[in-house]
Structure formats: C-alpha cells, structure tokens
Design a protein around this motif. Structure first.
Motif, PDB file in Angstrom:
ATOM      1  N   ASP A  84      55.971  32.696  73.676  1.00 37.87           N
ATOM      2  CA  ASP A  84      56.554  31.769  74.643  1.00 37.87           C
ATOM      3  C   ASP A  84      56.694  30.357  74.064  1.00 37.87           C
ATOM      4  OD1 ASP A  84      56.718  33.768  76.494  1.00 37.87           O
ATOM      5  OD2 ASP A  84      54.800  33.280  77.467  1.00 37.87           O
ATOM      6  N   CYS A  85      56.024  30.106  72.892  1.00 42.73           N
ATOM      7  CA  CYS A  85      56.105  28.762  72.313  1.00 42.73           C
ATOM      8  C   CYS A  85      57.435  28.589  71.598  1.00 42.73           C
ATOM      9  CB  CYS A  85      54.964  28.553  71.307  1.00 42.73           C
ATOM     10  SG  CYS A  85      53.346  28.400  72.080  1.00 42.73           S
ATOM     11  N   ASP A  86      58.137  27.519  71.935  1.00 46.33           N
ATOM     12  CA  ASP A  86      59.414  27.272  71.266  1.00 46.33           C
ATOM     13  C   ASP A  86      59.159  26.697  69.873  1.00 46.33           C
ATOM     14  OD1 ASP A  86      59.631  24.147  71.387  1.00 46.33           O
ATOM     15  OD2 ASP A  86      59.005  24.779  73.408  1.00 46.33           O
ATOM     16  N   LEU A  87      60.193  26.778  69.019  1.00 43.03           N
ATOM     17  CA  LEU A  87      60.077  26.378  67.625  1.00 43.03           C
ATOM     18  C   LEU A  87      59.823  24.884  67.484  1.00 43.03           C
ATOM     19  CD1 LEU A  87      60.111  27.686  64.858  1.00 43.03           C
ATOM     20  CD2 LEU A  87      62.551  27.127  64.693  1.00 43.03           C
ATOM     21  N   ASP A  88      60.415  24.072  68.372  1.00 41.40           N
ATOM     22  CA  ASP A  88      60.198  22.628  68.285  1.00 41.40           C
ATOM     23  C   ASP A  88      58.731  22.280  68.492  1.00 41.40           C
ATOM     24  OD1 ASP A  88      62.820  22.129  67.794  1.00 41.40           O
ATOM     25  OD2 ASP A  88      63.349  21.684  69.873  1.00 41.40           O
ATOM     26  N   THR A  89      58.078  22.947  69.398  1.00 38.79           N
ATOM     27  CA  THR A  89      56.659  22.685  69.640  1.00 38.79           C
ATOM     28  C   THR A  89      55.830  23.110  68.438  1.00 38.79           C
ATOM     29  OG1 THR A  89      56.987  23.043  72.020  1.00 38.79           O
ATOM     30  CG2 THR A  89      54.715  23.126  71.176  1.00 38.79           C
ATOM     31  N   GLN A  90      56.158  24.281  67.873  1.00 34.99           N
ATOM     32  CA  GLN A  90      55.423  24.763  66.713  1.00 34.99           C
ATOM     33  C   GLN A  90      55.571  23.821  65.514  1.00 34.99           C
ATOM     34  OE1 GLN A  90      56.001  28.925  65.726  1.00 34.99           O
ATOM     35  NE2 GLN A  90      56.631  29.394  67.836  1.00 34.99           N
ATOM     36  N   SER A  91      56.789  23.290  65.336  1.00 35.53           N
ATOM     37  CA  SER A  91      57.041  22.451  64.155  1.00 35.53           C
ATOM     38  C   SER A  91      56.298  21.139  64.208  1.00 35.53           C
ATOM     39  CB  SER A  91      58.554  22.180  64.031  1.00 35.53           C
ATOM     40  OG  SER A  91      59.020  21.386  65.117  1.00 35.53           O
ATOM     41  N   ARG A  92      55.879  20.713  65.405  1.00 31.66           N
ATOM     42  CA  ARG A  92      55.146  19.445  65.513  1.00 31.66           C
ATOM     43  C   ARG A  92      53.655  19.607  65.217  1.00 31.66           C
ATOM     44  NH1 ARG A  92      58.777  18.732  69.959  1.00 31.66           N
ATOM     45  NH2 ARG A  92      57.211  19.538  71.420  1.00 31.66           N
ATOM     46  N   SER A  93      53.191  20.827  65.023  1.00 27.21           N
ATOM     47  CA  SER A  93      51.782  21.066  64.707  1.00 27.21           C
ATOM     48  C   SER A  93      51.617  21.261  63.202  1.00 27.21           C
ATOM     49  CB  SER A  93      51.281  22.310  65.451  1.00 27.21           C
ATOM     50  OG  SER A  93      51.934  23.467  64.961  1.00 27.21           O
ATOM     51  N   GLY A  94      50.457  20.977  62.701  1.00 25.06           N
ATOM     52  CA  GLY A  94      50.161  21.238  61.298  1.00 25.06           C
ATOM     53  C   GLY A  94      50.916  20.333  60.343  1.00 25.06           C
ATOM     54  N   THR A  95      50.955  20.776  59.083  1.00 25.09           N
ATOM     55  CA  THR A  95      51.579  19.998  58.013  1.00 25.09           C
ATOM     56  C   THR A  95      52.751  20.770  57.431  1.00 25.09           C
ATOM     57  OG1 THR A  95      50.071  20.929  56.378  1.00 25.09           O
ATOM     58  CG2 THR A  95      49.404  18.874  57.435  1.00 25.09           C
ATOM     59  N   PRO A  96      53.798  20.072  57.016  1.00 23.91           N
ATOM     60  CA  PRO A  96      54.955  20.762  56.443  1.00 23.91           C
ATOM     61  C   PRO A  96      54.654  21.314  55.055  1.00 23.91           C
ATOM     62  CG  PRO A  96      55.239  18.393  56.275  1.00 23.91           C
ATOM     63  CD  PRO A  96      53.990  18.606  57.070  1.00 23.91           C
ATOM     64  N   PRO A  97      55.447  22.249  54.564  1.00 28.20           N
ATOM     65  CA  PRO A  97      55.238  22.781  53.209  1.00 28.20           C
ATOM     66  C   PRO A  97      55.564  21.718  52.155  1.00 28.20           C
ATOM     67  CG  PRO A  97      57.259  23.619  54.135  1.00 28.20           C
ATOM     68  CD  PRO A  97      56.584  22.878  55.247  1.00 28.20           C
TER      69      PRO A  97
END
Length: 780
Positions: free
Chosen positions: A678-691
């Motif tokens: 149910d989590c959208d991609l925009d929400t996921q991308s704001r968590s953690g650190t980028p590659p």
C-alpha cells in the motif's frame, strides 16, 4: 789546575750547547693505542690490542689517582721535582758501588731517564748506552715540564705481560680507570715497572714477589703518612687481580662494527651508549630462551633495546651465541636486511589517520579484493568481513592494510621509509601495495628508529651508539603526535597471549604497545614493543633464510619480548604511550556506536568511547540502526504508524557492500522488512539513503578495441541502502538492465559520452557521467 778547570768549563759549555741545540722530540712515540670500549657508565665492554699486540692506553696525569702518583715518586725518584732530569749525585754513588767497590749493582735512573729509555728503546747496561740515556733525559728536560714527563712515564711504563701504561693496567687488572685506584691497588701497580717479568701479578710466583715489594713500599708510605696504618688490614687481604684472558667481551657484534667503522685517529677510550648490565641481562635472556625453545627448531635470535628519549641503543645482541659457527653467530642480525612482515602496518594506519581517512573505530572491509594483478590475502587465508580499524590493526589483517595504503596520498609509507634512512630501497613501483605487508627489506635498527618515532610524537631521529655523537638536526615531523598516540593506544590493547611474569616476580601492571610480524614462508618472526623509556625489537629466524612454521611473530618472538620487558621494568607499572599526553594534543574522546564505528544515532544499541582528531578524522552519525513502523500481523514495513496496528522496531540497515562482505565472511544478517504494497513509491523514496555508484569511475575514459568490441564490457556497481533488493540501470534514460543489491551489472558499451543512472527499488537514484572512446586500429 787552570787547564783542568778550563777543560771542565769547555765540556760543560759544549754539553750545554748540544742540549739547547737538539730539537724538541716527540714525548711519546707514534705507536697506536688500544681502544677501550666503555659502556654509558664508563665500565669496560672490550679492550682491543694495539697494532703491536700490546694493551696500551693513555691517560692524562690528572686522571691518575693521587696515591699512585705519590707512591710512584716515592718508589722510583723521590727527588724528581728537584733535579734537572738526571740525578748526578745518585749516578756517582751508583758508579762507585757498581764499578769501583763492586759491592752490588745499583741503578740511578731517574723517571726522566726511564722515559728516555722507554721512548727510544735504549740499551742502557753499557756505559755508552747510559750516556745516550743521560743526554736524551737532558733533552726531554729542556723541552718538557716535569708533569709532562711524569705523565709520559705513567703511559710508557711496563706493567707485566703485554700491558703498557697505568690506564691499561688499571682497566685490565682491577676493572677500573686509573683515577679510581685504591691505595693497595696503587701501591701494587707502581712496583711492577721495576721488574715487570718477576712481579707479574697474574701468576702465583709473580704475585708473591710483587707483594714483598709492595709491603716494603707500604712501610715507607706509612712513615710519610702515619694515618695509613689503619689500612693495614686491607693490605693483608688477598688482592683480586684479573688477567687479560678474563677481559670482558660484551656487545661483541656492535663493538666489532664500531672498531671497523671508527677512523684510525679515534683511539683510547670510546664511550658507547651500551649499558653493560642491560647487555648482560639480554644476552642471558636470549641464550636461555633459545635453549628452552630449541625443540621447536629455534636456534637463533637478535635483540636490540633503544632508549627513545635519547635515541641511544643501550643493548644489542646480534645473535644467540657469537662463537657458535653452526648458526653463523658472528653475523650481526640487528644489521641484516630482512622482511619485516606486518611490523610496518602501524605506520600505514598512522598515515591514514593523519590524512583523514580513518579514526580508530572506522569500519574497514576485510574481504577479497584485487588491485590490478595483486590480490592480498590474510595469514589465515580467511576473511572476517567488516572490522573496526583498531581491531583490524590488532588482528594484523592484510586486506584492510592494503586498502588503506592504496588510498594514501603523498607522502606515504615509501617516503616515511626514506625519511628513516632505510637502505637499498627499490623504486616505489617495485613494491606496490606489498610494501606495507612485508614486501620490503629493512633492518632491526630501522624498525627501532620507526617505532621510536611513534613514542616521540612523529619526530624521526637517528640512532646513537656513541655518547659523544653530535645532536641530531631538527627535521620536520613525519607523523603528527595525535596519530602516534592513536596508534600506540591501539597497540597497547594488543593481547600478549604469553605468560609475562617470570618465576618469583609479582604482578606489576606492565603495559606494552607492541606489534608482531611474520615474513613469507616463515623465515622471520618479529616482535617490536614500546614500554617505559624503551623500544625493544626481537627477531627469531635463521641467517641462511631457512623457514620454520614455528617462526611466527606472536608465538616465537612475542614471548621473548615480554620476558625482556618484564626484566627491564623490575616490577614497575610501566606505561606504553611514551611522552605523549592526550590532554596536550588535538584529541577528543567521544562515545561511538560500538557496532558501526560512527557517532551513535538514536537507536544505536551500545556505545564505546574512542579518540578522534577534531578537524581531521572522518566523523559522521551512524544510520545503520533505524526504527521503522512494522505491521504487527504481517510483519511488513508500513509507510506510517497506525495506532494499535503497528509498532516501532529497530533494524540494521547495512549498505549492500558491507552486507556482501558479511556474507563472504559467513555471517548472516537479518534483512529489514519490505514495504507493504500500500506504500506508494514517493513515500518509499524519502526513506533511507540513495545508492552510490562505484563503477564506472568518474573522470576516466574507457577505451575500446574494435577487434574485441563484441566482447568488451564495463562493470556497473553501486552501494545500496540496507533495505534495497534490486537496482535498475539506465544509460541516457534508456533502461539497460537490473542487478541485485551488492552485485555487478555488465554493460556492453559503444563509443561516446553517456550519463549512467541507477535507481533502487524504492525510487532513490544516483548518476555519473562516463566517456567511452575507441583505440585506433593498429597498422598492419
């Protein structure tokens, strides 16, 4: 009568003219003297023979005991300071008794006449020889003072055997300089020159004859010094006399080298930095240790001890037995070029700390890695995965050390070895990354100098073997005192793994900062340590390079190192940081996350205090431990907390490169949960650190060959966050493929300039520019 008077006057004038016309001669002949190698306290280590195989030393009159000077005059020439070199009244009495009445032969040689006889080796038993002796004595009196002639006598007089001069006699017979002679010793020596063969003190008959003459002289002495009667008991005691055969032979390797290196003008007393007591102690420790370990094939060892405060070498044992030809005992192992094994790793870490690459708790990678054609391996042929820098140094892991060396800027380890004066260095390219792993040859003395630099806060100074060596010129520090302190602070936590107490000794809290080294094929075992005022280096091996699996630094050299330090400290709680005081340095101690080596984040489970260098050390807050919202029923990660349905749980988000290393080391990690669908991609991308793209490398042009174009590939890799499973690769916005986190994707390139972009499965991205060119076809 007038004619006789005129003849006498004429003879006197002629003789006077001759005396005044004779040029000034040398008071002493030009023969070489012995070298008395002394320890730092003036005690004899070794006395060499002069060029004519005699023991000969010179001492100024002021350096001779007053009792011996007075007794010599009393015995040899009471009127010495009152006549002009020749006692004519005594000569007449002697002539009358010897040749006229023939009662008994009587000598009348003054000290000046004896100097003439000894100086020019005159035969004085004939009248002509006696006349020459008299003229030479008058010549000496014309040109030299009484004190100068008396000093020459004491330096020329024979004292039995092949011993010439009071200083050599005193050093040999009584193991002390002439200035320290007691009254019984002084009187014993001053009667020898009259009959050095008959009164040889090293034989039973000779000593008996000497004692008779000495006792008679003592009676005369008491007549002049009545208070000396209280010394009678000392004259009744046996006199302990050492023959030349029992002369000390300490520090033979060092003395032999110094004897060869010193110029011919450097004779007499040579004051070394060696401490005779420490030298004897270390020689005994080495001999006993080798004897106990010979069942393991250990037959030889070398040890050197340096007082880093003064840079004076206070003990040096070049081999276990100087006289043992089966181990080439006369070879000086302290000067032999050998592989140092891992003993250079502390300097790689110190340089890395100074250059801001690491601090003691920086996470390093102990995992397979190849640098061109070089792939370093660890001693145990295994990999331990991510390690804190301090643990990697203590465990002496090769792979992290090579990785650090590859990142060092100039000046690096090679320049540090140059500053230390390491001889016969090849070009730096010859060693590559093997330089810090033992791929270079240096001596034990080189290691002493390098480790002393750590104790002295980075200041490189030359070693000293002679007390009168000139002070070292100031040179720029090779390392910062902060880096030196941090390295020593790590090395003092290096567990000994050996029994550090000798029988009968109490526990003392001895602290040693030490490092071991083992060379390729087990040819050399090293242990170098710092404690109290000393740096101690130990080598175990064979001079012919024969290997032995028992030759490991920790098991073969380490125990001897700790035996020596325990003996040196005498039960005192010595420290291992040298002169470095952290309160006076640019250092701070803070709590660090014990698992990650960074500043602790909010959810770090445990901390450990560690030092770092403000403004230099790379410090960041740890993001490994994170609290995420998890559905209680499904166990999936939710985008937001839901009261009653979710709970916060802490997981470890190790980046993909470290997770891969954990796997290679056989360690399994629990993966963070995946997001709920149910989590959208925009929400996921704001968590953690980028590659973070690691390959392709920026600012490098990749070159392709047309003849192998169909087989050319460029590796794409990136470090991804701990919750990433999949990476997606794009070249100029064109999708080219996928790879799992921690794995590599290979792209078949074409020439041109491109933008490579990677996107993880949570929508976080990184990009990098890359240029690909073609290598021109080779001409047929």
């Amino acid at each position: 009568m007038k004619r006789i008077l005129r003849s006498v006057v004429l003879v006197v004038l002629v003789v006077s003219a001759i005396i005044f016309a004779i040029p000034k001669p040398q008071l002493l002949n030009s023969e070489t003297t012995s070298r008395a190698f002394l320890d730092r306290q003036g005690r004899l280590l070794r006395l060499t023979l002069a060029g004519d195989d005699r023991y000969r030393l010179q001492a100024p009159l002021s350096e001779v005991a007053p009792e011996l000077r007075e007794a010599t005059l009393l015995y040899e020439d009471q009127d010495y300071y009152r006549h002009f070199g020749v006692d004519f009244q005594a000569l007449l009495r002697a002539f009358w008794s010897s040749y006229v009445t023939r009662e008994r032969p009587v000598g009348a040689s003054t000290i000046t006449m004896q100097v003439a006889r000894l100086r020019w080796r005159l035969q004085t038993r004939s009248l002509s020889g006696k006349l020459v002796q008299i003229l030479r004595a008058l010549q000496l009196s014309r040109h030299y003072s009484k004190d100068q002639i008396f000093e020459a006598y004491l330096n020329l007089a024979p004292y039995g055997r092949n011993i010439e001069g009071i200083e050599a006699a005193s050093r040999i017979y009584f193991d002390k300089p002439a200035r320290d002679l007691s009254l019984p010793e002084a009187l014993s020596l001053c009667v020898i020159p009259q009959n050095p063969v008959k009164r040889n003190p090293t034989t039973t008959q000779g000593f008996a004859a000497l004692k008779v003459a000495r006792d008679l002289l003592f009676q005369r002495w008491k007549a002049r010094h009545p208070e000396a009667v209280r010394m009678q008991s000392f004259f009744d005691l046996p006199l302990q006399v050492r023959p030349p055969e029992k002369l000390p032979f300490r520090a033979p390797h060092l003395i032999a080298e110094l004897d060869q290196q010193l110029s011919t003008t450097q004779q007499g007393r040579i004051e070394t930095t060696i401490d005779r007591d420490l030298q004897r102690l270390v020689e005994q420790r080495v001999a006993n240790y080798v004897d106990r370990r010979k069942k393991f094939g250990i037959t030889n060892a070398s040890v050197a001890i340096l007082d880093y405060r003064t840079m004076e070498v206070v003990a040096l044992v070049g081999s276990a037995d100087f006289w043992n030809t089966s181990i080439d005992g006369q070879v000086n192992g302290c000067n032999a070029l050998r592989s140092p094994g891992s003993t250079l790793k502390p300097f790689v870490y110190a340089l890395a700390m100074d250059q801001g690459l690491i601090h003691p708790m920086t996470m390093l990678k102990d995992s397979p890695h190849r640098y061109g054609g070089f792939a370093p391996e660890n001693y145990d042929q295994a990999f331990l995965g991510p390690m804190l820098a301090r643990d990697a140094l203590i465990a002496s892991r090769n792979v992290p050390a090579a990785a650090l060396q590859s990142q060092l800027a100039k000046p690096g380890l090679y320049e540090l070895l140059q500053a230390a004066g390491v001889a016969k260095l090849q070009d730096e390219s010859y060693y590559g990354l093997a330089l810090g792993l033992g791929g270079v040859e240096l001596t034990m003395l080189d290691l002493l100098k390098l480790y002393a630099m750590l104790a002295n806060g980075g200041q490189m100074q030359p070693l000293r073997f002679l007390t009168d060596a000139p002070a070292a010129a100031e040179v720029p520090a090779s390392l910062s005192p902060e880096a030196c302190f941090l390295v020593l602070d790590i090395l003092r936590d290096n567990p000994s793994g050996v029994r550090t107490l000798l029988p009968g000794q109490n526990r003392s809290g001895l602290q040693v900062a030490w490092k071991t080294g083992t060379s390729h094929a087990f040819r050399d075992a090293w242990a170098v340590g710092i404690s109290g005022p000393y740096v101690v280096a130990v080598w175990i091996g064979n001079f012919d390079g024969t290997g032995n699996r028992a030759f490991t630094g920790r098991k073969a050299a380490g125990p001897l190192l700790f035996e020596i330090f325990t003996s040196l400290s005498h039960g005192q709680p010595w420290q291992a940081i040298g002169r470095l005081k952290p309160g006076l340095l640019n250092l701070e101690k803070v709590a660090m996350c014990a698992d990650t080596g960074d500043l602790p984040g909010r959810y770090c489970p445990r901390t450990s205090e560690s030092w770092f260098i403000p403004g230099v050390s790379p410090i960041k807050v740890s993001t490994i431990h994170r609290a995420v919202s998890v559905d209680k029923q499904s166990g999936l990660r939710t985008c937001r907390p839901i009261p009653g349905r979710t709970e916060l749980r802490v997981f470890e988000f190790w980046p993909s490169d470290l997770r891969s290393i954990f796997r290679q080391a056989g360690l399994s990690l629990k993966n963070p949960p995946v997001f709920d669908e149910d989590c959208d991609l925009d929400t996921q991308s704001r968590s953690g650190t980028p590659p973070l793209i690691q390959s392709p490398t920026a600012h490098i042009e990749y070159r392709l060959r047309s003849e192998t174009l169909d087989r050319e590939q460029i590796p794409f890799s990136a470090v991804a966050d701990g919750d990433v499973r999949q990476l997606y690769w794009f070249v100029d916005d064109r999708f080219v493929g996928t790879s799992k986190a921690g794995e590599t994707f290979f792209w078949s390139p074409v020439s041109g300039s491109f933008t490579v972009r990677v996107v993880d499965d949570h929508g976080r991205a990184d990009h990098r520019s890359v240029r690909v060119g073609m290598v021109p076809d080779r001409e047929n």
